[in-house]
Design an enzyme around this catalytic site. Sequence first.
Site, PDB file in Angstrom:
ATOM      1  N   SER A  44      -6.088   1.086  -2.334  1.00 38.31           N
ATOM      2  CA  SER A  44      -7.512   1.383  -2.543  1.00 38.31           C
ATOM      3  C   SER A  44      -7.654   2.682  -3.327  1.00 38.31           C
ATOM      4  O   SER A  44      -6.981   3.667  -3.032  1.00 38.31           O
ATOM      5  CB  SER A  44      -8.230   1.549  -1.203  1.00 38.31           C
ATOM      6  OG  SER A  44      -8.202   0.364  -0.473  1.00 38.31           O
ATOM      7  N   ASN A  67      -1.111   3.973  10.953  1.00 32.29           N
ATOM      8  CA  ASN A  67      -1.114   4.843   9.774  1.00 32.29           C
ATOM      9  C   ASN A  67      -2.466   5.526   9.613  1.00 32.29           C
ATOM     10  O   ASN A  67      -3.512   4.961   9.907  1.00 32.29           O
ATOM     11  CB  ASN A  67      -0.726   4.064   8.512  1.00 32.29           C
ATOM     12  CG  ASN A  67      -1.910   3.388   7.850  1.00 32.29           C
ATOM     13  OD1 ASN A  67      -2.654   4.016   7.079  1.00 32.29           O
ATOM     14  ND2 ASN A  67      -2.126   2.125   8.180  1.00 32.29           N
ATOM     15  N   GLY A  70      -5.276   8.185   4.906  1.00 31.78           N
ATOM     16  CA  GLY A  70      -6.497   8.866   4.458  1.00 31.78           C
ATOM     17  C   GLY A  70      -6.902   8.478   3.057  1.00 31.78           C
ATOM     18  O   GLY A  70      -7.523   9.270   2.336  1.00 31.78           O
ATOM     19  N   CYS A 124     -11.701   0.835   6.137  1.00 36.31           N
ATOM     20  CA  CYS A 124     -10.564   1.671   6.525  1.00 36.31           C
ATOM     21  C   CYS A 124     -10.890   2.400   7.840  1.00 36.31           C
ATOM     22  O   CYS A 124     -11.882   3.120   7.918  1.00 36.31           O
ATOM     23  CB  CYS A 124     -10.250   2.683   5.438  1.00 36.31           C
ATOM     24  SG  CYS A 124      -8.832   3.700   5.856  1.00 36.31           S
ATOM     25  N   SER A 188      -6.751  -2.837   9.133  1.00 38.42           N
ATOM     26  CA  SER A 188      -6.028  -2.440  10.345  1.00 38.42           C
ATOM     27  C   SER A 188      -7.010  -2.162  11.498  1.00 38.42           C
ATOM     28  O   SER A 188      -8.189  -1.907  11.290  1.00 38.42           O
ATOM     29  CB  SER A 188      -5.111  -1.247  10.074  1.00 38.42           C
ATOM     30  OG  SER A 188      -5.766  -0.302   9.301  1.00 38.42           O
ATOM     31  N   GLY A 239      -2.962  -9.674   8.549  1.00 39.78           N
ATOM     32  CA  GLY A 239      -2.814  -8.995   9.834  1.00 39.78           C
ATOM     33  C   GLY A 239      -1.597  -9.537  10.562  1.00 39.78           C
ATOM     34  O   GLY A 239      -1.673 -10.587  11.203  1.00 39.78           O
ATOM     35  N   GLY A 240      -0.481  -8.844  10.412  1.00 38.32           N
ATOM     36  CA  GLY A 240       0.718  -9.187  11.176  1.00 38.32           C
ATOM     37  C   GLY A 240       1.525 -10.362  10.674  1.00 38.32           C
ATOM     38  O   GLY A 240       2.456 -10.797  11.352  1.00 38.32           O
TER      39      GLY A 240
HETATM   40  C1  LIG Z   1       0.608   2.189   5.119  1.00 42.27           C
HETATM   41  C2  LIG Z   1      -0.613   1.353   4.983  1.00 42.27           C
HETATM   42  C3  LIG Z   1      -1.560   1.637   4.006  1.00 42.27           C
HETATM   43  C4  LIG Z   1      -2.702   0.861   3.869  1.00 42.27           C
HETATM   44  N1  LIG Z   1      -3.605   1.156   2.888  1.00 42.27           N
HETATM   45  C5  LIG Z   1      -4.695   0.366   2.709  1.00 42.27           C
HETATM   46  C6  LIG Z   1      -5.583   0.601   1.638  1.00 42.27           C
HETATM   47  O1  LIG Z   1      -5.408   1.509   0.804  1.00 42.27           O
HETATM   48  N2  LIG Z   1      -6.676  -0.216   1.535  1.00 42.27           N
HETATM   49  C7  LIG Z   1      -6.923  -1.257   2.400  1.00 42.27           C
HETATM   50  O2  LIG Z   1      -7.913  -1.966   2.245  1.00 42.27           O
HETATM   51  N3  LIG Z   1      -6.053  -1.519   3.409  1.00 42.27           N
HETATM   52  C8  LIG Z   1      -4.957  -0.742   3.568  1.00 42.27           C
HETATM   53  N4  LIG Z   1      -4.072  -1.018   4.574  1.00 42.27           N
HETATM   54  C9  LIG Z   1      -4.332  -2.197   5.460  1.00 42.27           C
HETATM   55  C10 LIG Z   1      -3.544  -3.421   4.992  1.00 42.27           C
HETATM   56  O3  LIG Z   1      -3.916  -3.808   3.684  1.00 42.27           O
HETATM   57  C11 LIG Z   1      -3.763  -4.598   5.959  1.00 42.27           C
HETATM   58  O4  LIG Z   1      -5.127  -4.981   5.972  1.00 42.27           O
HETATM   59  C12 LIG Z   1      -3.347  -4.247   7.390  1.00 42.27           C
HETATM   60  O5  LIG Z   1      -2.184  -3.433   7.385  1.00 42.27           O
HETATM   61  C13 LIG Z   1      -3.074  -5.485   8.233  1.00 42.27           C
HETATM   62  O6  LIG Z   1      -2.058  -6.282   7.668  1.00 42.27           O
HETATM   63  P1  LIG Z   1      -0.504  -6.182   8.110  1.00 42.27           P
HETATM   64  O7  LIG Z   1      -0.461  -6.282   9.593  1.00 42.27           O
HETATM   65  O8  LIG Z   1       0.170  -7.323   7.389  1.00 42.27           O
HETATM   66  O9  LIG Z   1      -0.005  -4.858   7.628  1.00 42.27           O
HETATM   67  C14 LIG Z   1      -2.921  -0.255   4.735  1.00 42.27           C
HETATM   68  C15 LIG Z   1      -1.972  -0.533   5.711  1.00 42.27           C
HETATM   69  C16 LIG Z   1      -0.819   0.223   5.849  1.00 42.27           C
HETATM   70  C17 LIG Z   1       0.199  -0.138   6.908  1.00 42.27           C
END
Ligand SMILES: Cc1cc2nc3c(=O)[nH]c(=O)nc-3n(C[C@H](O)[C@H](O)[C@H](O)COP(=O)(O)O)c2cc1C
Length: 299
Positions: A44, A67, A70, A124, A188, A239-240
């Site tokens: 983002s 995480n 920010g 976020c 998240s 998500g996961g």
């Molecule tokens: C280190 C990290 C950075 C992330 N940065 C962003 C971001 O910049 N913008 C956003 O919309 N989601 C961000 N997310 C959320 C992920 O895109 C995703 O929606 C969330 O982690 C759930 O999916 P997962 O369980 O497969 O990780 C971030 C997640 C992680 C772990």
Amino acid sequence: MLEVEFCNIKMKNPTILAAGIMGSTAASLNWVARSGAGAIVTKSFGMEANPGYPNPTTVEVTGGFINAIGLSNPGVESFKGELERLDRQVPAVASIYGADPQEFQDIAAQIDGMVDMIELNVSCPHASGGCGASVGQDPQLTAQVIKTVKKVTKNPVIVKLTPNVTDIVEIALNCQNAGCDAITLINSVGPGMRIDVETAQPILHNKFGGLSGPAIKPIALRCVYEVYEAVNVPIMGVGGITDYKDAVEFLFAGASCIQIGTAVYYEGIDVFRKICEGLERYMGRKGIKSVSEMVGRAH
Ligand SMILES: Cc1cc2nc3c(=O)[nH]c(=O)nc-3n(C[C@H](O)[C@H](O)[C@H](O)COP(=O)(O)O)c2cc1C
């Protein structure tokens, strides 16, 4: 067999890199594209450069990570350079955030035509300063963001929602009524925290952060399932998701394609290829000819 079409954008398979997982450079996004992902979402980015929170920004927990990065990013002007360097082997989705609808609109206007789709990060869980989940929890503000962005871009506009709301269906319907082209579920979860037992201090510098990884999969799946019953726009599930069975569950719940985030830390960028191979074998075994046949089957 794995080809999908999402908002009229063709993808060779339904696996997509989730926002924020591979840093801010075109080089790392191109690397993921070459490794087998069907599409990529950028980190983002906002109007101005944002240093984000100091370290530690990430900590492992049972079933995932917390995480609090920010929303660190170099700002739209610098990010445009990276978007130009994308080799566009696969569709690219720009994830953007803003302090208010006007800022979302200005960013969308600046990058119009440079990507295939725009994902609005209104979700976020650890951002401050008028953006982040506080936008996604406010139905009127979210609708305003969607309407203002739609005025200035030809790209399909996807809105990424937070699960941290009382009624995700109400929020999703509100986004559909405001004219979004698709919905990504979920960002998240949280915020959550961990405390260092030696120092008695919170581990993350920001104290609290968003939970991701297998621990949130049941919540994400429920959100997709519920929203699919209520809306007509397509859904990206996230998500996961770690293996092909997770992907199948999300498709059955109603996602048209799936994003992969935290699993990249566990499995490396081979995770896209592995999930696709697993999906193909599964579909072969079950006599399923296309991904679209699977979408929403659990209903
Ligand atoms: C280190 C990290 C950075 C992330 N940065 C962003 C971001 O910049 N913008 C956003 O919309 N989601 C961000 N997310 C959320 C992920 O895109 C995703 O929606 C969330 O982690 C759930 O999916 P997962 O369980 O497969 O990780 C971030 C997640 C992680 C772990």
